[in-house]
Design a protein around this motif. Sequence first.
Motif, short mmCIF file in Angstrom:
data_model
loop_
_atom_site.label_atom_id
_atom_site.label_comp_id
_atom_site.label_asym_id
_atom_site.label_seq_id
_atom_site.Cartn_x
_atom_site.Cartn_y
_atom_site.Cartn_z
N LEU A 110 0.59 8.15 8.72
CA LEU A 110 1.81 7.48 9.16
C LEU A 110 1.40 6.26 9.95
O LEU A 110 0.66 6.38 10.93
CB LEU A 110 2.66 8.41 10.03
CG LEU A 110 3.26 9.62 9.35
CD1 LEU A 110 3.95 10.51 10.37
CD2 LEU A 110 4.26 9.20 8.29
N GLY A 111 1.88 5.08 9.53
CA GLY A 111 1.50 3.86 10.21
C GLY A 111 2.49 3.51 11.31
O GLY A 111 3.10 4.39 11.91
N ASP A 112 2.63 2.20 11.57
CA ASP A 112 3.57 1.74 12.60
C ASP A 112 4.97 2.22 12.28
O ASP A 112 5.41 2.18 11.13
CB ASP A 112 3.57 0.21 12.64
CG ASP A 112 2.31 -0.32 13.28
OD1 ASP A 112 1.92 -1.45 12.97
OD2 ASP A 112 1.70 0.43 14.07
N GLU A 113 5.67 2.66 13.33
CA GLU A 113 7.04 3.17 13.18
C GLU A 113 7.11 4.32 12.17
O GLU A 113 8.10 4.46 11.43
CB GLU A 113 8.01 2.06 12.75
CG GLU A 113 8.36 1.13 13.89
CD GLU A 113 8.50 -0.31 13.43
OE1 GLU A 113 9.10 -0.49 12.36
OE2 GLU A 113 8.02 -1.21 14.13
N ASP A 114 6.03 5.10 12.10
CA ASP A 114 5.99 6.29 11.24
C ASP A 114 6.27 6.00 9.78
O ASP A 114 6.86 6.82 9.07
CB ASP A 114 6.97 7.36 11.77
CG ASP A 114 6.39 8.06 12.98
OD1 ASP A 114 7.09 8.87 13.61
OD2 ASP A 114 5.22 7.79 13.32
N LYS A 115 5.82 4.85 9.32
CA LYS A 115 6.00 4.53 7.90
C LYS A 115 4.86 5.20 7.13
O LYS A 115 3.69 4.97 7.44
CB LYS A 115 5.94 3.02 7.71
CG LYS A 115 6.25 2.54 6.34
CD LYS A 115 6.58 1.03 6.34
CE LYS A 115 6.96 0.53 4.97
NZ LYS A 115 5.84 0.53 4.02
N PRO A 116 5.16 6.05 6.12
CA PRO A 116 4.08 6.76 5.42
C PRO A 116 3.21 5.81 4.60
O PRO A 116 3.70 4.84 4.03
CB PRO A 116 4.82 7.75 4.52
CG PRO A 116 6.24 7.38 4.54
CD PRO A 116 6.50 6.41 5.62
N PHE A 117 1.90 6.10 4.58
CA PHE A 117 0.94 5.28 3.86
C PHE A 117 0.01 6.20 3.07
O PHE A 117 -0.54 7.13 3.64
CB PHE A 117 0.12 4.46 4.86
CG PHE A 117 -1.05 3.74 4.23
CD1 PHE A 117 -2.31 4.32 4.21
CD2 PHE A 117 -0.90 2.48 3.69
CE1 PHE A 117 -3.40 3.67 3.65
CE2 PHE A 117 -1.97 1.82 3.11
CZ PHE A 117 -3.22 2.41 3.10
N ILE A 118 -0.13 5.96 1.78
CA ILE A 118 -1.11 6.72 1.01
C ILE A 118 -1.93 5.75 0.17
O ILE A 118 -1.45 4.69 -0.24
CB ILE A 118 -0.47 7.77 0.07
CG1 ILE A 118 0.60 7.13 -0.83
CG2 ILE A 118 0.09 8.93 0.84
CD1 ILE A 118 1.05 8.04 -1.94
N CYS A 119 -3.19 6.13 -0.09
CA CYS A 119 -3.98 5.36 -1.02
C CYS A 119 -5.14 6.21 -1.50
O CYS A 119 -5.49 7.22 -0.88
CB CYS A 119 -4.47 4.06 -0.40
SG CYS A 119 -6.05 4.17 0.43
N THR A 120 -5.72 5.81 -2.61
CA THR A 120 -6.94 6.44 -3.09
C THR A 120 -7.92 5.33 -3.42
O THR A 120 -7.56 4.16 -3.41
CB THR A 120 -6.65 7.32 -4.33
OG1 THR A 120 -7.85 7.99 -4.71
CG2 THR A 120 -6.17 6.49 -5.51
N MET A 121 -9.18 5.69 -3.65
CA MET A 121 -10.12 4.68 -4.11
C MET A 121 -11.19 5.35 -4.96
O MET A 121 -11.35 6.56 -4.91
CB MET A 121 -10.72 3.90 -2.95
CG MET A 121 -11.31 4.72 -1.84
SD MET A 121 -11.66 3.69 -0.40
CE MET A 121 -10.10 3.69 0.42
N ASP A 122 -11.90 4.53 -5.72
CA ASP A 122 -12.96 5.11 -6.55
C ASP A 122 -14.21 5.28 -5.69
O ASP A 122 -14.18 4.98 -4.49
CB ASP A 122 -13.20 4.26 -7.81
CG ASP A 122 -13.81 2.91 -7.48
OD1 ASP A 122 -13.94 2.10 -8.41
OD2 ASP A 122 -14.14 2.65 -6.32
N SER A 123 -15.29 5.73 -6.31
CA SER A 123 -16.46 6.08 -5.49
C SER A 123 -17.16 4.88 -4.90
O SER A 123 -18.01 5.04 -4.03
CB SER A 123 -17.45 6.88 -6.34
OG SER A 123 -17.77 6.13 -7.49
N ILE A 124 -16.82 3.64 -5.33
CA ILE A 124 -17.44 2.49 -4.69
C ILE A 124 -16.43 1.64 -3.93
O ILE A 124 -16.69 0.50 -3.60
CB ILE A 124 -18.27 1.63 -5.67
CG1 ILE A 124 -17.55 1.44 -6.99
CG2 ILE A 124 -19.63 2.26 -5.88
CD1 ILE A 124 -18.33 0.55 -7.94
#
Lengths: 219, 189
Positions: free
Chosen positions: B112-126
């Motif tokens: 949860l970022g500023d003002e509890d805004k949800p944040f998701i992300c993924t990334m590859d192995s590099i």
Amino acid sequence: MGDSQYSFSLTTFSPSGKLVQIEHALTAVGSGQTSLGIKVIPVIAAANGVVIATEKKLPSILVDETSVQKIQILTPNIGVVYSGMGPDSRVLVRKSRKQAEQYQRLYKEPIPVTQLVRETAAVMQEFTQSGGVRPFGVSLLVAGYDDKGPQLYQVDPSGSYFSWKASAMGKNVSNAKAFLEKRYTDDMELDDAVHTAILTLKEGVLTPAEIEDYLQEVE
Amino acid sequence: MSIFEYNGSALVAMVGKNCFAIASDRRLGVQLQTVATDFQRIFKIHDKLFVGLSGLATDAQTLYQRLVFRHKLYQLREERDMKPETFASLVSAILYEKRFGPYFCQPVIAGLGDEDKPFICTMDSIGAKELAKDFVVAGTASESLYGACESMFKPDMEPEELFETISQALLSSVDRDCLSGWGGHVYVV
């Protein structure tokens, strides 16, 4: 840092427990041109910020004044002014800019003022302990704006740093500081601060004619 | 068998209304043999930031230790918690440092970022970041997970409904993957 032949520090303790080289560096700062900074945090958040100012006295009228930059930018939100040896300040500005960019590259976020000040101060301290080098002959006033609001820090040749509401360095520092102490109020506005900065520099620095010019510009 | 499939894993994160959920399976295998059924893949960095690490288990654990180390130093220096976006940039940088000898992990970051805004992300192995507004998936069951999430996801779900949705998506996907399963861990914040 420094030649391999100079693997010993040139800054060593005196019997009284002082690092004399740093004292001399501070003397070099004290004979440099006056610079000052004023932090502004009025009730209206929109009108806050930091003012930094310095005397720009050139050795001759033949010098191209547009080529001389005493107040430098470190990041879009952080600026710096110095008192003391110009070339030394350029080295520090270069290093600080690089450190700020490295932080930005790692975190994709602008560097907070306190972090940049900390890292710059660490560099200055390094030069009081590493082999074969001398301390920097400058004190810096770092003025910046980040999530915590406007901030003003002074960094000394020893590497110590202090946060100020208003401060001055260089020649006439005692007069300037006394003047600032009298004139500074917590609810100053940005324009007042610019005015006060110019008036403080006036105390034994600018000529009456120059003051007229600047005051008119501000108005 | 690829190195990413050696231990088997399934990870998914979803965005809800002012909340997020992150879930993983619990199986740890050595190729086709199951060795543990209570393996932890999701770790807390701080109260509003979780990271899940899929792929090779040893790399997941080591990477987690390095990230905790970096975050603790950040907390001490800056006297504040890291924002999820900042943390994601840090993970990306750490993964890219090992560009020519990478960690065999695919992280999933949820916070949860500023003002509890949800944040998701993924990334590859590099370290190639993939931001999403709805859900992100990783692991050996990722293809099934993509399908399940795409059909089950709705925007702006409340925490209770989000929990149900992410659990169903996870369980139905790992059922179609022999390398992940044995239950699930779900965190809803």
